[in-house]
Write an enzyme that holds these catalytic residues in place. Structure first.
Site, PDB file in Angstrom:
ATOM      1  N   ARG A  74       0.796  -1.225   0.000  1.00 13.40           N
ATOM      2  CA  ARG A  74       0.000   0.000   0.000  1.00 13.40           C
ATOM      3  C   ARG A  74       0.830   1.278   0.000  1.00 13.40           C
ATOM      4  O   ARG A  74       0.590   2.193  -0.780  1.00 13.40           O
ATOM      5  CB  ARG A  74      -0.929   0.050   1.230  1.00 13.40           C
ATOM      6  CG  ARG A  74      -2.234  -0.662   1.053  1.00 13.40           C
ATOM      7  CD  ARG A  74      -2.725  -1.190   2.377  1.00 13.40           C
ATOM      8  NE  ARG A  74      -1.836  -2.257   2.782  1.00 13.40           N
ATOM      9  CZ  ARG A  74      -2.012  -3.525   2.437  1.00 13.40           C
ATOM     10  NH1 ARG A  74      -3.063  -3.877   1.759  1.00 13.40           N
ATOM     11  NH2 ARG A  74      -1.143  -4.443   2.794  1.00 13.40           N
ATOM     12  N   THR A  75       1.797   1.347   0.928  1.00 10.78           N
ATOM     13  CA  THR A  75       2.534   2.604   1.064  1.00 10.78           C
ATOM     14  C   THR A  75       3.283   2.901  -0.222  1.00 10.78           C
ATOM     15  O   THR A  75       3.216   4.011  -0.763  1.00 10.78           O
ATOM     16  CB  THR A  75       3.510   2.513   2.264  1.00 10.78           C
ATOM     17  OG1 THR A  75       2.767   2.106   3.412  1.00 10.78           O
ATOM     18  CG2 THR A  75       4.165   3.846   2.536  1.00 10.78           C
ATOM     19  N   LYS A 103      25.664  -4.313  -2.873  1.00  9.26           N
ATOM     20  CA  LYS A 103      27.132  -4.255  -2.967  1.00  9.26           C
ATOM     21  C   LYS A 103      27.724  -3.606  -1.732  1.00  9.26           C
ATOM     22  O   LYS A 103      28.920  -3.372  -1.661  1.00  9.26           O
ATOM     23  CB  LYS A 103      27.544  -3.447  -4.205  1.00  9.26           C
ATOM     24  CG  LYS A 103      27.056  -4.017  -5.511  1.00  9.26           C
ATOM     25  CD  LYS A 103      27.540  -3.139  -6.660  1.00  9.26           C
ATOM     26  CE  LYS A 103      26.923  -3.543  -7.988  1.00  9.26           C
ATOM     27  NZ  LYS A 103      27.151  -2.497  -9.000  1.00  9.26           N
ATOM     28  N   ARG A 124      11.531   3.831   3.162  1.00 15.59           N
ATOM     29  CA  ARG A 124      11.166   2.850   4.199  1.00 15.59           C
ATOM     30  C   ARG A 124      12.403   2.026   4.485  1.00 15.59           C
ATOM     31  O   ARG A 124      13.063   1.526   3.576  1.00 15.59           O
ATOM     32  CB  ARG A 124      10.031   1.942   3.737  1.00 15.59           C
ATOM     33  CG  ARG A 124       9.821   0.784   4.712  1.00 15.59           C
ATOM     34  CD  ARG A 124       8.583  -0.010   4.434  1.00 15.59           C
ATOM     35  NE  ARG A 124       7.392   0.734   4.789  1.00 15.59           N
ATOM     36  CZ  ARG A 124       6.164   0.219   4.778  1.00 15.59           C
ATOM     37  NH1 ARG A 124       5.981  -1.044   4.432  1.00 15.59           N
ATOM     38  NH2 ARG A 124       5.121   0.941   5.115  1.00 15.59           N
ATOM     39  N   HIS A 152       5.624   5.951  11.482  1.00 11.40           N
ATOM     40  CA  HIS A 152       5.078   5.813  10.131  1.00 11.40           C
ATOM     41  C   HIS A 152       4.113   6.983   9.951  1.00 11.40           C
ATOM     42  O   HIS A 152       2.897   6.817   9.952  1.00 11.40           O
ATOM     43  CB  HIS A 152       4.349   4.472  10.021  1.00 11.40           C
ATOM     44  CG  HIS A 152       4.014   4.042   8.629  1.00 11.40           C
ATOM     45  ND1 HIS A 152       4.074   4.881   7.536  1.00 11.40           N
ATOM     46  CD2 HIS A 152       3.595   2.842   8.158  1.00 11.40           C
ATOM     47  CE1 HIS A 152       3.708   4.198   6.454  1.00 11.40           C
ATOM     48  NE2 HIS A 152       3.415   2.964   6.798  1.00 11.40           N
TER      49      HIS A 152
HETATM   50  C1  NCD Z   1       2.093  -1.159   8.273  1.00 14.32           C
HETATM   51  C2  NCD Z   1       3.599  -0.978   8.351  1.00 14.32           C
HETATM   52  O1  NCD Z   1       4.321  -1.190   7.367  1.00 14.32           O
HETATM   53  O2  NCD Z   1       4.028  -0.549   9.411  1.00 14.32           O
HETATM   54  N1  NCD Z   1       1.644  -1.332   6.969  1.00 14.32           N
HETATM   55  C3  NCD Z   1       1.371  -0.235   6.197  1.00 14.32           C
HETATM   56  O3  NCD Z   1       2.222   0.585   5.906  1.00 14.32           O
HETATM   57  N2  NCD Z   1       0.103  -0.060   5.799  1.00 14.32           N
HETATM   58  C4  NCD Z   1       1.577  -2.182   9.219  1.00 14.32           C
HETATM   59  C5  NCD Z   1       2.106  -3.580   9.161  1.00 14.32           C
HETATM   60  O4  NCD Z   1       3.007  -3.899   8.399  1.00 14.32           O
HETATM   61  O5  NCD Z   1       1.580  -4.402   9.921  1.00 14.32           O
END
Ligand code: NCD
Length: 325
Positions: A74-75, A103, A124, A152
């Site tokens: 999703r993100t 590397k 991320r 997040h």
């Molecule tokens: C979450 C995350 O990556 O922290 N997912 C997300 O970004 N929607 C929650 C999760 O991974 O459980």
């Protein structure tokens, strides 16, 4: 009658005074209620625009580097869609194993590379504090898309936006967070954002996955009413929001401990019989077993609407940081 001429370049100029222009988005601590209102207002406009015309050329020619060192559906895809619907383009680096990271290239060098080609970097990474490190090295804005068990922020913004859209207000609500409160970064960010409002917080987790004490202290310092529980059935009847989370398997050092707690909560239609008629069930997703699939048909299940909101919030953030909102 004197004619007033609109400055020709006004529309082409960046809005450098919106409080977001060229800023990194690392933590929800950067937000106050005024900034939230601003982003939520832009996100609503973005939704309207997408529903009416699909895309707009606000960010034409701009490039986003989408750098993901951890899995994401999703993100990552909503940031890509957000940039593309605003007319910009994306350098996606999802498979770090195909990049020079394999590397042995460091995060600072990777960021210094990407900023030569892109106007903004979304990151991320599995380590707490990594987004701040990237931001310290980059002269282009960095958006934290999850730094390990830390924060997040863009998820918390879309979560709060969803509560506002679904219930119409945030003040006065009772919000329960259920599941892995220890490792869940979405819980950490959302707890901090909710602390800006007049809410009651209810934390439900097994003993070993309780909210970090640092966050409990932050909630206490704000003077918010809160309680901690192990049994979700105890709290379900009087909450307005039930925010359910996945037990974060990848964060456990001890696999046998994960096995013990992995199915600690399962939200079922049976359990929801006791809940208010006007409440919502949320989840940042992905779900494993925490919400049974039968709950999806319940109108109170807001998690699919919640994930749709992610794109509008990210469109708003990209436009604001790049000076087009
Ligand atoms: C979450 C995350 O990556 O922290 N997912 C997300 O970004 N929607 C929650 C999760 O991974 O459980």
């Amino acid at each position: 009658m004197a004619m007033v001429r609109a400055p020709i370049f006004a529309q082409l100029m960046a809005n450098t005074n919106n409080g977001f222009y060229q800023q990194d988005i690392i933590s929800v601590r950067q937000f106050d209620r005024v900034k939230l209102d601003y982003i939520f207002g832009v996100a609503e406009e973005m939704r309207h625009m997408v529903q009416q015309i699909g895309s707009a050329d606000l960010l034409r020619g701009r490039v986003l580097a989408n750098l993901f060192y951890e899995p994401s559906t999703r993100t990552s895809s909503s940031f890509m869609a957000a940039m593309q619907r605003l007319g910009g383009s994306v350098i996606p680096i999802n498979e770090v194993r195909y990049s020079s990271v394999t590397k042995g290239e460091s995060l600072p060098d990777t960021v210094r590379t990407l900023e030569c080609y892109a106007d903004i970097i979304v990151l991320r990474h599995p380590e707490v504090g990594s987004a701040q490190i990237a931001a310290d090295y980059a002269s282009k804005p960095v958006i934290n898309a999850g730094d390990g068990t830390g924060e997040h922020p863009t998820q918390a913004l879309l979560d709060l936006f969803t509560i506002q859209e679904e219930i119409g207000r945030i003040d006065g609500l009772k919000v329960a967070m259920v599941g892995d409160l220890k490792y869940g970064r979405t819980v950490h960010s959302l707890t901090r954002l909710l602390s800006l409002f007049d809410v009651a917080l209810v934390f439900v987790s097994p003993e070993v996955l309780r909210l970090p004490r640092e966050l409990v202290d932050e909630v206490k310092a704000k003077g918010l009413p809160f309680s901690e529980h192990e049994d979700v059935a105890e709290v379900v009847a009087d909450v307005d929001v039930l925010y359910v989370t996945r037990v974060q398997r990848e964060r456990f050092e001890d696999e046998s401990l994960y096995e013990k707690v992995k199915d600690c909560y399962v939200i079922t239609p049976e359990l929801l019989k006791r809940a208010k008629e006007r409440m919502i069930v949320m989840h940042p997703l992905p779900r494993v077993n925490e919400i049974s699939y039968e709950v999806d048909r319940d109108p109170r299940a807001a998690y699919f609407r919640q994930m749709a909101n992610g794109m509008y919030i990210r469109m708003a953030l990209l436009a604001a940081v790049l000076g087009r909102a």
